[in-house]
Write an enzyme that holds these catalytic residues in place. Structure first.
Site, PDB file in Angstrom:
ATOM      1  CB  SER A 668      -0.937   0.015   1.210  1.00 63.05           C
ATOM      2  OG  SER A 668      -0.205   0.053   2.420  1.00 63.05           O
ATOM      3  CE  LYS A 711      -3.217   2.041   4.883  1.00 68.46           C
ATOM      4  NZ  LYS A 711      -2.892   1.467   3.566  1.00 68.46           N
TER       5      LYS A 711
END
Length: 810
Positions: A668, A711
């Protein structure tokens, strides 16, 4: 080429995610009720598992062997509850299985026999046999104590005594002929010499001539031989008497009890095994009639018999019935959910009793297991508990394959206790086994046990996600209704249920879907009711759900608070403003057992002339996982494909996650790493107020990632703690917009323009947002990138590196 401020604002505007797409909120007005009290109770309603429902219905309906079920899915999706409800419903439509009894095997006592009976009649048979035993004992004792019996027995004895007296009479006469007299006393038999018809005294015998003495001795010898012959004949007659008396008594016993068996023969004439058992029972009672007459032993003898296992009571066990499985109270097929599937709990056992330091057993001590109790119905097991038990999985497979259950004691097999050879007759097995387990265990058994798919042909899969449509929303509302009523919680307002639905979308990180993890949802229901009660409210409203969620997060965010504190005090170096070359803020997620949160991490890159390519410092330190390593190799593929078509790239670069000391995996951050590489190569600074997440492929296309909400929120809270500037934000993959279910606070900050979310689909779009410089990733007709753009600067840097490498080579 630096874009002007207006153009840069336009770029930011193009890729900025609209506020309306940051969170999907369910409109409570879709519900026509006000509170859950207005809803009707609907039991056993499955939510969002249509595929599982069809598979369950199919698996339970197929009668052929091997169509056992494995229910797979994550915990909390209702798989156990639905399985129990479905199986119970199906079981009511099936016939009640037969009762099972173990009886004594008169021909082979070590192998007790199985007899089955229609449901509910096994207990009647057991009681009938108990009464039969009482009647037999009473009838035998009564008959053997009657005058007729004594008279007939006395006649037999007197007849044999007369025969004995006759042969002794003959012997006496023979002795007299030999001038000898036979005297029979309790001490033995004596011979007395006769002289002139009278006994000869010792003194007189001594006065006889030697010839007479010799003659007397010969006569004594002849008579002695006759006596020996007579004694032998007497013993034979006595033996015949014993046999005659025993035969007589057996006939008497048989005649006295035969009428007791007649009703049984008529009643059970269709059951061959019962008839065979009764015949053996009858003949065994006749053969052992003395056990029903043993009433004269004194107390001490009875105690010793009991201790030695030889009492009449112990012997009478052979004439009883072990009602092994009693289905009298069932209204359909049995459903057994065995929560502790040990060997004995599943397959039954033979119990033992201690006696003078040894272990004894009999067929009445055979105890059933869950397989026996569920026979003819359904057995439900948890895979985790099942596979933790030694030998259980292999024995379960053997039972399903052979279609029978053999009871064997592990202690005997392992030599813990001596085996007495007791091996009960196997019981035919006909049931469905339903195992509930995780995807991991299902895949494990599929891969390593070749018999698994032969025996468990039906997979019932419970998914963790369902559509967020009107049907499922209403079903979820009814689920809340049922749970509230069951647990005694306060009723929920429709606004509160709307918040619960929003929470369901947050759990799966998808705006158009809902979670089927009802275990997590019920936690929120309980805690929301608690906070409402604390405020003395009569109904749970939306603010109570929000309170429950915030308190739930607060209880488990100790680690993230420590991390944020270290960032605030500078222990962890992280900038949220200003520009830096070769530095960028990446985003990752960390998780504990009950919490997942996002954390920003500084990623830095250094680029220089060399041949080593891109060095992943985490990999060199053995802190990088395989997927992360793959992401780094993709960066090399992108740079080579974009900038090394006509010449090699003499590049050495190092990339690292600063101040991270744990293992790093996943791809990611691969786009983030590419951005920081481009920044270092182009020598263009990146704005530190923007954090990045997303993976990238070799064509520079941005790919979606997981944990996007955590996030974003993790970086937001760091920026907030340092004061929001209005320029900060996060770049995410465009595909992740549908996964956005941000906290209300974050959405409000974005709505006010204090924070931003940008969604991109290519690396060029992201680098423009980060640097304010045109990416220029499209070559002109001459094959060159536009002057002053990021890609042009990177290519110029590679050209210089190539020239420098050639100079060094020469």
């Amino acid at each position: 080429m630096k874009v002007n401020e207006e153009e840069y604002k336009n770029v930011l505007s193009i890729y900025r995610v609209p506020v309306s797409e940051l969170r999907s909120e369910f409109d409570a007005n879709h519900f026509s009720f006000q509170t859950t009290d207005d809803l009707e109770h609907v039991s056993n309603e499955m939510i969002g598992q249509k595929r599982a429902e069809k598979a369950m219905e199919f698996g339970l309906s197929v009668e052929q062997t091997g169509y056992n079920l494995f229910v797979v899915g994550t915990a909390g999706t209702g798989r156990l509850t639905y399985t129990l409800d479905s199986v119970t419903k199906q079981a009511k439509e099936r016939a009640v299985p037969k009762d099972i009894c173990y009886v004594y095997n008169f021909e082979n006592p070590d192998m007790p026999l199985v007899i089955d009976f229609p449901a509910g009649t096994g207990q009647k048979f057991q009681q009938e046999i108990e009464i039969l035993l009482i009647d037999i004992e009473r009838q035998i004792r009564s008959t053997f104590s009657s005058e007729v019996f004594e008279k007939d027995k006395r006649k037999i004895i007197e007849d044999f005594r007369a025969r004995v007296e006759a042969i002794w009479q003959e012997t006496d006469e023979f002795a007299l002929q030999q001038h000898m007299k036979v005297e029979r006393t309790p001490e033995g038999i004596e011979l007395v010499p006769l002289f002139n018809g009278r006994p000869l005294a010792v003194e007189e015998f001594e006065k006889l001539s030697e010839t007479d003495k010799e003659m007397m001795k010969n006569c004594e010898k002849i008579v002695g031989q006759k006596i020996d012959e007579t004694v032998y004949q007497s013993l034979k007659i006595e033996e015949l008497l014993k046999k005659k008396v025993n035969q007589f008594m057996m006939e008497v016993a048989a005649n006295s009890i035969k009428d007791l068996f007649s009703p049984f023969r008529d009643k059970y004439q269709e059951n061959k095994k019962v008839i065979e058992y009764l015949e053996s029972y009858f003949h065994d009672v006749v053969s052992h009639y003395t056990f029903f007459l043993d009433t004269n032993n004194n107390g001490q003898e009875n105690i010793m018999k009991a201790l030695m296992g030889g009492s009449n009571e112990h012997f009478h066990h052979r004439y009883t019935v072990n009602l092994f499985v009693n289905n009298k109270n069932l209204a359909g097929a049995p459903v057994i959910y065995e929560t502790n599937p040990t060997y004995y709990n599943l397959f039954g056992k033979v119990e033992y009793q201690g006696s003078l330091g040894s272990w004894t057993t009999n067929f009445t001590l055979i105890k059933p297991g869950a397989l026996h109790l569920a026979n003819g119905g359904y057995l439900i097991l948890q895979a985790t508990e099942l596979l933790q038990q030694p030998q259980v999985w292999m024995r379960l497979k053997m039972a399903l394959q052979t279609g029978s259950i053999q009871i064997e004691n592990l202690n005997e097999m392992n030599g813990v206790i001596p085996s007495n050879g007791n091996r009960p007759e196997p019981i035919p097995l006909n049931l469905k086994v339903i195992i509930i387990g995780s995807y991991y265990l299902y895949d494990f058994l599929s891969a390593y046990d070749e018999d698994f798919h032969k025996l468990f042909k039906v997979k019932v899969e419970f998914v963790a996600i369902m559509k967020k449509d009107q049907e499922n929303s209403w079903k979820l509302a009814r689920f809340v209704k049922n749970y509230v009523d069951k647990e005694g919680l306060l009723p929920f307002h429709r606004r509160a249920i709307a918040k619960v639905i929003d929470y369901g979308s947050r759990l799966v990180e998808e705006q158009s879907k809902l979670s089927t993890d009802f275990q997590e949802i019920t936690k929120v229901l309980v805690e929301s009711s608690y906070w409402a009660k604390l405020e003395h409210e009569s109904v749970v409203d939306d603010r109570h759900v929000e309170k429950a969620l915030s308190e739930k997060a607060h209880r488990s965010n100790h680690i993230v608070e420590q991390y944020r504190e270290m960032i605030r005090n500078g222990t962890i170096m992280l900038e949220t403003d200003g520009y830096r070359i070769g530095q960028i803020n990446g985003l990752a997620v960390m998780g504990t057992r009950d919490s997942i949160f996002g954390i920003p991490t500084k990623i830095t890159a250094q680029t220089y002339v060399g041949k080593n390519g891109i060095m992943n410092i985490e990999r060199e330190a053995m802190l990088s996982g395989q997927i992360h390593n793959k992401g780094m190799m993709i960066l090399t593929g992108f740079l080579s494909g974009e900038f090394a078509k006509n010449r090699p790239i003499p590049l050495s670069a190092s990339i690292t996650f600063e101040q991270t000391y744990n293992s790093i995996d996943g791809d990611s951050a691969s786009s983030t790493e590419l951005y920081v590489l481009l920044s270092s190569l182009a020598e263009v600074p990146i704005y530190q107020g923007i954090a990045v997440t997303g993976s990238v492929n070799q064509w520079g296309e941005i790919q979606p990632i997981g944990g996007v909400n955590e996030k974003i929120e993790g970086f937001y809270h760091i920026c907030k703690s340092r004061a929001l500037t209005g320029k900060q934000g996060v770049i995410i993959p465009k595909q992740n917009i549908q996964n956005l279910m941000l906290e209300t606070e974050v959405v409000e900050a974005i709505k006010e323009g204090h924070f931003h979310i940008w969604a991109v689909s290519h690396i060029a779009e992201g680098i423009e947002i980060l640097t304010g410089v045109d990416a220029g990733n499209i070559r002109n007709e001459k094959g060159q990138y536009p002057e002053g753009t990021i890609f042009a600067k990177v290519e110029n840097r590679f050209t210089k590196m190539f020239e420098m490498a050639n100079k060094l080579k020469n």
